[in-house]
Design a protein around this motif. Structure first.
Motif, PDB file in Angstrom:
ATOM      1  N   SER A 225       6.066  -3.845  -2.368  1.00  0.00           N
ATOM      2  CA  SER A 225       7.390  -4.199  -2.182  1.00  0.00           C
ATOM      3  C   SER A 225       8.160  -3.174  -2.355  1.00  0.00           C
ATOM      4  CB  SER A 225       7.724  -5.034  -3.420  1.00  0.00           C
ATOM      5  OG  SER A 225       8.921  -5.697  -3.337  1.00  0.00           O
ATOM      6  N   GLY A 226       9.003  -2.717  -1.327  1.00  0.00           N
ATOM      7  CA  GLY A 226      10.010  -1.477  -1.355  1.00  0.00           C
ATOM      8  C   GLY A 226       9.430  -0.352  -1.368  1.00  0.00           C
ATOM      9  N   GLY A 227       8.022  -0.170  -0.870  1.00  0.00           N
ATOM     10  CA  GLY A 227       7.320   1.133  -0.842  1.00  0.00           C
ATOM     11  C   GLY A 227       6.697   1.391  -2.284  1.00  0.00           C
ATOM     12  N   THR A 228       6.766   0.294  -3.150  1.00  0.00           N
ATOM     13  CA  THR A 228       6.108   0.493  -4.373  1.00  0.00           C
ATOM     14  C   THR A 228       4.730  -0.344  -4.363  1.00  0.00           C
ATOM     15  OG1 THR A 228       8.199   1.083  -5.542  1.00  0.00           O
ATOM     16  CG2 THR A 228       6.146   0.331  -6.740  1.00  0.00           C
ATOM     17  N   VAL A 229       3.620   0.184  -4.513  1.00  0.00           N
ATOM     18  CA  VAL A 229       2.381  -0.639  -4.654  1.00  0.00           C
ATOM     19  C   VAL A 229       2.012  -0.834  -5.991  1.00  0.00           C
ATOM     20  CG1 VAL A 229      -0.043  -0.787  -3.908  1.00  0.00           C
ATOM     21  CG2 VAL A 229       1.604   0.153  -2.517  1.00  0.00           C
ATOM     22  N   ARG A 230       1.868  -2.150  -6.425  1.00  0.00           N
ATOM     23  CA  ARG A 230       1.418  -2.620  -7.838  1.00  0.00           C
ATOM     24  C   ARG A 230      -0.141  -3.446  -7.426  1.00  0.00           C
ATOM     25  NH1 ARG A 230       7.119  -4.904 -10.206  1.00  0.00           N
ATOM     26  NH2 ARG A 230       8.256  -2.922  -9.853  1.00  0.00           N
ATOM     27  N   TYR A 231      -0.581  -3.465  -8.517  1.00  0.00           N
ATOM     28  CA  TYR A 231      -1.917  -4.446  -8.492  1.00  0.00           C
ATOM     29  C   TYR A 231      -2.145  -5.059  -9.968  1.00  0.00           C
ATOM     30  CZ  TYR A 231      -4.343  -0.993 -11.262  1.00  0.00           C
ATOM     31  OH  TYR A 231      -4.766  -0.102 -12.132  1.00  0.00           O
ATOM     32  N   PHE A 232      -2.906  -6.249  -9.956  1.00  0.00           N
ATOM     33  CA  PHE A 232      -2.707  -7.151 -10.854  1.00  0.00           C
ATOM     34  C   PHE A 232      -4.383  -7.262 -10.950  1.00  0.00           C
ATOM     35  CE2 PHE A 232       1.172  -8.345  -9.116  1.00  0.00           C
ATOM     36  CZ  PHE A 232       2.100  -8.210 -10.227  1.00  0.00           C
ATOM     37  N   THR A 233      -5.082  -7.160 -12.205  1.00  0.00           N
ATOM     38  CA  THR A 233      -6.479  -7.445 -12.461  1.00  0.00           C
ATOM     39  C   THR A 233      -6.762  -8.881 -12.859  1.00  0.00           C
ATOM     40  OG1 THR A 233      -6.639  -5.083 -12.976  1.00  0.00           O
ATOM     41  CG2 THR A 233      -8.196  -6.759 -13.639  1.00  0.00           C
TER      42      THR A 233
END
Length: 405
Positions: free
Chosen positions: A25-33
């Protein structure tokens, strides 16, 4: 034991490996485990919800029918016990009145006629058959002339309190007569309540179809002289009690006839699915864009898609009024369901019935095709009432309520 534990652990790891969900989102990559434990808990919760849904659905579909059936049988058994008790008490009253005055003897004859009337009503209620007005006249006396739906709209005040007061004030034989009269009135009240309940259930189905009960009542065929209740009690009976009883019987008989009529209408309505296999709605009833000229046009039915040669089934019992080819429809079958209702099945590839054939609900009348003004294999389905088209979806929704009950 240790090996079994290791195997179980390996199986758990294969079924629920650690998963990572990436979100950009918005160039930011996040991840959830999502840990294996969380996955297993979520799986158990989903299985529990699915299991409960299946159990609740089965309970709604299967349990009410048996419950209603048991309740109906209990009501019939109760009425039969009432009739038997009334017969026994009537026999006792006749044995005590045999050496009494002529007035008591006439009262005995009146009770016999009333019991025959109640027995006819009980048989009609138990067998689900049509209540014939002539059968209620007994030995030819003008007990009923014409019981109509209009008469049933006016409910009479119940007189249980009057009979209870008479029973308390007149002990002995007179008290027994008053008690019999009270029980006869109670029986008529119960029969009337059942008839009203059945009529209202049938009316509810008709309201769901958007046709309504007023238009149905207008098409009903009736005849014969109509005698108001006031005339029934003017000089035709020996006592006011006989006139009152005759008026009450006429009212209850009208309620029973009303229920029978609306139930007979619902039993022949086109309420079932017109395609005998899983299908989908491809075009609604009403205003739409015509698929050929791309202009707004009116659509008198609905289009249902499945596949070539899918079975097309009768949505209600009736008689085939047309089976052949019509312009725009291609190969078409039309079924007359009575009471002004008709259903049409168009664009058929094959027709399985002939004009004049009697069909039951679910009978295969043809196969899905694309004859006539059609862009592909589908069924064009219409429902008509008194030469006016209605939205078939309303009938299908009403049918789900009928068949689920």
């Amino acid at each position: 034991m240790k090996r079994k534990t290791m195997k179980i652990g390996e199986l758990f790891s294969r079924l629920f490996p650690e998963r990572q969900i990436y979100h950009r989102s918005g160039g930011t990559v996040r991840y959830f485990t999502v840990s294996p434990l969380q996955q297993s808990v979520l799986s158990i919760a989903i299985a529990a919800v699915v299991g409960w849904t299946l159990y609740a659905t089965a309970s709604l579909v299967f349990i009410p029918n048996s419950t209603l059936s048991a309740q109906g049988q209990q009501q019939i058994d109760k009425y039969e016990r009432w009739v038997q008790e009334l017969r026994a008490r009537d026999a006792l009253s006749r044995s005590q009145l045999v050496e009494r005055t002529e007035a008591f003897q006439e009262a005995t004859v009146s009770f016999e006629q009333r019991h025959r009337t109640l027995e006819v009503m009980l048989d009609s209620l138990r067998n689900g058959g049509e209540l014939e007005v002539a059968a209620l006249r007994g030995d030819g006396s003008a007990l009923l002339v014409n019981a109509s739906i209009e008469e049933a709209d006016r409910r009479q005040a119940r007189t249980d309190a009057q009979y209870q007061e008479a029973s308390a004030a007149n002990p002995g034989v007179r008290g027994q007569i008053a008690e019999l009269q009270r029980e006869q009135q109670a029986f008529l009240d119960e029969v009337e309540d059942i008839a009203i309940e059945r009529a209202e259930a049938a009316r509810g189905v008709l309201r769901l179809t958007a046709v309504g009960t007023n238009r149905i009542a207008e098409t009903r065929e009736m005849g014969g002289p109509l005698v108001p209740f006031a005339n029934l009690a003017s000089g035709n009976f020996d006592t006011p009690e006989e006139a009152m009883f005759a008026e009450r019987v006429a009212q209850v008989a009208a309620r029973m006839e009303e229920a029978r009529f609306y139930q007979s209408v619902v039993s022949t309505l086109p309420l079932a699915d017109p395609v005998g296999v899983p299908s989908r709605l491809t075009s609604d009833y009403g205003l739409r864009v015509d698929p050929f000229n791309q202009r707004p046009g009116w659509h008198n039915g609905v289009d249902v898609g499945a596949y070539w040669n899918a079975p097309i089934t009768a949505t209600g019992p009736g008689t085939v009024s047309f089976a052949g080819t019509k312009s725009g429809y291609g190969r078409i079958v039309e079924i007359d369901h009575g009471h002004g209702f008709k259903s049409r099945y168009a664009h058929l590839r094959r027709i399985n019935v002939d004009k004049g054939d009697t069909v039951a609900i679910g009978d295969v009348v043809g196969a899905m095709g694309s004859t006539g003004r059609s862009t592909g294999p589908h069924l064009h389905y219409e429902v008509w009432f008194n030469n006016k088209p209605y939205d078939p979806v309303e009938f299908l929704r009403a049918g789900k309520h009928v068949y689920e009950e």
